[in-house]
Design a protein around this motif. Structure first.
Motif, short mmCIF file in Angstrom:
data_model
loop_
_atom_site.label_atom_id
_atom_site.label_comp_id
_atom_site.label_asym_id
_atom_site.label_seq_id
_atom_site.Cartn_x
_atom_site.Cartn_y
_atom_site.Cartn_z
N GLN A 183 63.82 26.94 45.49
CA GLN A 183 64.25 26.92 46.77
C GLN A 183 63.82 27.86 47.56
O GLN A 183 63.53 27.61 48.93
CB GLN A 183 65.62 26.87 46.73
CG GLN A 183 66.51 25.59 46.23
CD GLN A 183 66.09 24.45 46.88
OE1 GLN A 183 65.93 24.53 48.14
NE2 GLN A 183 65.90 23.29 46.24
N ARG A 184 63.58 29.06 47.22
CA ARG A 184 63.09 30.21 47.91
C ARG A 184 61.73 29.86 48.50
O ARG A 184 61.47 30.03 49.71
CB ARG A 184 62.86 31.41 47.09
CG ARG A 184 62.35 32.79 47.71
CD ARG A 184 62.97 33.86 47.22
NE ARG A 184 62.51 34.34 45.71
CZ ARG A 184 61.61 34.97 45.44
NH1 ARG A 184 60.92 35.65 46.23
NH2 ARG A 184 61.48 35.41 44.10
N LEU A 185 60.84 29.42 47.87
CA LEU A 185 59.47 29.05 48.13
C LEU A 185 59.37 27.85 48.82
O LEU A 185 58.64 27.56 49.67
CB LEU A 185 58.56 28.72 46.82
CG LEU A 185 57.62 29.97 46.42
CD1 LEU A 185 58.66 31.07 46.01
CD2 LEU A 185 57.07 29.75 45.16
N ALA A 186 60.25 26.77 48.66
CA ALA A 186 60.45 25.82 49.31
C ALA A 186 61.03 25.79 51.05
O ALA A 186 60.20 25.17 51.92
CB ALA A 186 61.53 24.59 48.99
N THR A 187 61.82 27.07 51.22
CA THR A 187 61.99 27.21 52.39
C THR A 187 60.85 27.76 53.14
O THR A 187 60.69 27.49 54.35
CB THR A 187 62.94 28.35 52.45
OG1 THR A 187 64.21 28.09 51.43
CG2 THR A 187 63.48 28.97 53.75
N GLU A 188 59.95 28.40 52.47
CA GLU A 188 58.65 28.91 53.20
C GLU A 188 57.86 27.83 53.54
O GLU A 188 57.30 27.76 54.57
CB GLU A 188 57.70 29.82 52.27
CG GLU A 188 56.43 30.44 52.83
CD GLU A 188 55.67 30.91 51.92
OE1 GLU A 188 54.46 31.03 52.18
OE2 GLU A 188 55.78 31.31 50.75
N LEU A 228 55.00 21.47 43.94
CA LEU A 228 56.08 22.05 44.44
C LEU A 228 56.31 21.33 45.64
O LEU A 228 55.39 21.37 46.91
CB LEU A 228 56.15 23.53 44.62
CG LEU A 228 57.08 24.17 45.66
CD1 LEU A 228 58.47 24.01 44.75
CD2 LEU A 228 57.01 25.52 45.72
N PHE A 229 57.52 20.81 46.06
CA PHE A 229 57.59 19.94 47.15
C PHE A 229 58.53 20.71 48.26
O PHE A 229 59.21 21.71 47.61
CB PHE A 229 58.25 18.47 46.94
CG PHE A 229 57.39 17.68 46.22
CD1 PHE A 229 56.61 16.70 47.01
CD2 PHE A 229 57.31 17.57 44.94
CE1 PHE A 229 55.85 16.11 46.43
CE2 PHE A 229 56.48 16.73 44.21
CZ PHE A 229 55.64 15.89 44.89
N ALA A 230 58.51 20.43 49.52
CA ALA A 230 59.38 21.30 50.63
C ALA A 230 60.73 20.95 50.26
O ALA A 230 61.54 21.69 50.82
CB ALA A 230 59.00 20.75 51.62
N ASP A 231 61.29 20.04 49.50
CA ASP A 231 62.75 19.87 49.40
C ASP A 231 63.29 20.84 47.96
O ASP A 231 64.27 20.73 47.75
CB ASP A 231 63.32 18.66 49.20
CG ASP A 231 62.49 17.84 48.10
OD1 ASP A 231 61.68 18.56 47.15
OD2 ASP A 231 62.87 16.63 47.71
N GLY A 232 62.26 21.51 47.44
CA GLY A 232 62.38 22.32 46.08
C GLY A 232 62.51 21.75 44.83
O GLY A 232 62.24 22.25 43.73
N ASP A 254 65.73 18.82 38.71
CA ASP A 254 64.88 19.13 39.99
C ASP A 254 63.23 19.15 39.66
O ASP A 254 62.45 19.22 40.38
CB ASP A 254 65.26 20.39 40.68
CG ASP A 254 66.59 20.12 41.55
OD1 ASP A 254 66.84 18.94 41.74
OD2 ASP A 254 67.17 21.15 41.68
N VAL A 255 63.03 19.01 38.16
CA VAL A 255 61.56 19.14 37.56
C VAL A 255 61.31 17.94 37.02
O VAL A 255 62.00 17.67 35.86
CB VAL A 255 61.30 20.40 36.72
CG1 VAL A 255 59.86 20.52 36.22
CG2 VAL A 255 61.87 21.72 37.39
#
Length: 607
Positions: A183-188, A228-232, A254-255
């Motif tokens: 989620q942290r990386l998806a936020t970016e 990795l998708f933008a929704d996490g 989620d994986v």
């Protein structure tokens, strides 16, 4: 033993293999082929299946290229490996000083105008090929991505790709859940308008998903790909035999796990399935991935895992401290044994292999060693002048009185990865030249250890401080002063480096090596290495308001005082050595007993 000592290079095999490769090249209408030391994941270390450079040329170093042309062939190596390459490669392979001489400039001479050099798109990044194309501009030499690697076509007994089990890295060592990381990386990604990021580096994926593997010797990472998708959400591409029920439960809803055979089709579908751009790293993503994304909007950006992985959290830093103290116990027991050998029998009865074997035994006796973190470098006398020397049964040298031994080693523990170098003295008396060189290397290591610097500086700004004492004597070394280190991951980790070529600013939590050296070909080598972690520096009463950083030392193993010429040291440097040794004694002594504890007390006396 984790380490083996068989001879892995066969110079005599190079010429006939080169001849067979040229037959395949002619049939494919290629004038040359580029053979890197790389795999489809673009990590630094490769599995036996991907050791094409070593198999063809004989060169076993960790960095280099070979260009095999129809009439000439060359191995391109940097300053760390030039002596090694001369010993390992037949005369049929020119030894080219790289990067001083580029592949492009060599090809301009070696290939005719209109010549074509092939390359495997799995084994090269967009950054590499763009630089090569720029250097060939106007030459008439063309680059061509080929579907089938011609080296594989002639490598009859090529090992199978690795299929080691994937295991879970417990949260007690990782310090952050995979869901939080995603989620942290998806936020970016969302903040940059990126719909997905393609991940190819095994250590990035291992860090992100809190998993580890065994597909690369010495590096606990699996050979997998991921998106990795933008929704996490994450799609992981891994062989079924690598995965078990415990892994699937750990990865959670989620994986999604898919077969690697689905990777190409999934990439081709990203243009339709994601909103926004698809993020690729120009320095690590194979060109093959880019080829599959035809029609997608590609944005070149850094691997989104690289910087977060490099900045260790509190749990990982605590684990690193504990791993280094555990490793220090093994090192001190080894050094006590080594010095005791001089008292009870001659050290000249020992060999390089004896030292490597004994050190691994002491690490195993910690009952926590998962693997060694790289092949132990143990170079005595002239072998020490080879920065990345690997001892084999053929090269194994018996110690001689007055030798210096460069011993560079490390361990993989669940809570951290260690890397330490100490230079050992065989006998009691070192030569004046050796002591002078050792002391200048030590001065450089101390300079980095004591450093306080403004936030925003990178390795290229600090590297010279470690070299300055050597430069005053007209000396230098041909490797960086330090590399990043993972948390039970790869012992070489980016993007941070303590190097004149690194422009990545240091941030708190980054772990680096601090390892200046000096190498006199045919005579001796010296390297002293501690690991350090970047931290926020305490404010000084007389300082201004600017943010400052400094380093916390992680490694606590005494430095041989017999090799120090105190006349070359300042009072501040002597104080640092004495304080360092007091800390070594305070931290490690409670974990030792018997002869090793007595040795530590003696080894840490003031100078």
């Amino acid at each position: 033993m984790f380490q083996s000592f068989e001879t892995t290079s066969s110079p005599d095999q190079g010429p006939p293999r080169l001849a067979r490769l040229r037959v395949v090249l002619e049939a494919a209408e290629l004038d040359a082929f580029l053979v890197p030391r790389a795999d489809a994941h673009q990590g630094e270390y490769v599995a036996p299946h991907d050791e094409r450079l070593a198999w063809l040329s004989g060169f076993t170093g960790s960095a280099g290229f070979c260009v095999a042309a129809l009439t000439r062939a060359a191995v391109f190596i940097d300053g760390r490996y030039r002596v090694q390459a001369r010993a390992q490669c037949a005369e049929d392979f020119e030894k080219v000083a790289w990067p001083e001489v580029s592949i492009g400039s060599w090809l301009r001479e070696a290939l005719p105008e209109g010549g074509v050099m092939g390359y495997d798109p799995w084994l090269h990044t967009r950054g590499e090929i763009d630089r090569l194309a720029d250097s060939l501009a106007g030459s008439g030499v063309a680059l061509l991505a080929v579907e089938a690697n011609p080296v594989d076509a002639i490598w009859a007994d090529q090992p199978e790709p690795p299929r080691g089990k994937i295991v879970v890295q417990p949260i007690e060592f990782a310090g952050e859940t995979l869901e939080a990381k995603c989620q942290r990386l998806a936020t970016e990604l969302r903040g940059k308008g990126q719909g997905a990021a393609v991940l190819t580096l095994p250590d990035s994926i291992a860090w992100l998903l809190n998993i580890r593997g065994s597909d690369i010797p010495r590096n606990p990472v699996p050979h997998v790909f991921a998106i990795l998708f933008a929704d996490g959400q994450v799609t992981l591409f891994a062989d079924d035999e690598k995965c078990d029920d415990a892994l699937i439960e750990h990865l959670g809803p989620d994986v999604t796990v898919e077969s690697p055979t689905a990777f190409a089709a999934t990439l081709r579908g990203l243009a339709r399935e994601v909103k926004g751009t698809v993020r690729l790293d120009r320095t690590s993503c194979p060109i093959w991935v880019e080829q599959q994304l035809s029609g997608a909007s590609i944005v070149w950006d850094t691997d989104p895992c690289a910087l977060p992985k490099a900045c260790k959290n509190d749990t990982e830093i605590a684990g690193a401290r504990e791993a280094h103290l555990r490793d220090a116990v093994a090192m001190c027991r080894f050094l006590a044994w080594f010095d005791a050998t001089a008292e009870t029998q001659s050290q000249t009865g020992l060999t390089e292999i004896d030292l490597v074997t004994r050190l691994e035994i002491f690490r195993r006796e910690t009952n926590a060693l998962m693997e060694i973190s790289f092949e132990t470098i143990c170079g005595a006398g002239p072998h020490g002048a080879l920065p990345h020397y690997r001892v084999s049964t053929d090269s194994n040298r018996q110690l001689q009185d007055g030798d210096l031994v460069v011993l560079d080693s490390g361990g993989q523990y669940l809570d951290g990865t260690t890397d330490i170098t100490r230079t050992l003295l065989v006998g009691e008396q070192a030569g004046d030249a050796e002591k002078a060189a050792f002391t200048r290397v030590l001065k450089g290591m101390i300079a980095i250890s004591r450093l306080r610097f403004p936030k925003g500086l990178a390795g290229q700004h600090l590297d010279a401080l470690a070299r300055y004492p050597l430069w005053l004597a007209g000396w230098d070394y041909d490797h960086g002063t330090g590399h990043g280190v993972g948390s039970y991951l790869c012992v070489h980790e980016g993007p941070q480096r303590l190097s004149r070529v690194s422009d990545v600013p240091f941030q708190p939590g980054m772990i680096l090596s601090n390892e200046p050296g000096y190498y006199r070909e045919g005579a001796f080598g010296i390297r002293i290495e501690n690991l350090i972690v970047v931290q926020t520096a305490e404010a000084l009463p007389e300082g201004d308001a600017r943010a400052m950083l400094d380093f916390e030392t992680l490694t606590f193993v005494p430095i041989d005082r017999r090799l120090i010429d105190t006349a070359l040291l300042s009072a501040e440097e002597i104080d640092w050595i004495n304080a360092y040794h007091v800390t070594c004694r305070q931290k490690v002594s409670p974990r030792l007993d018997g002869a090793a504890a007595i040795w530590l007390d003696r080894a840490t006396e003031n100078i």
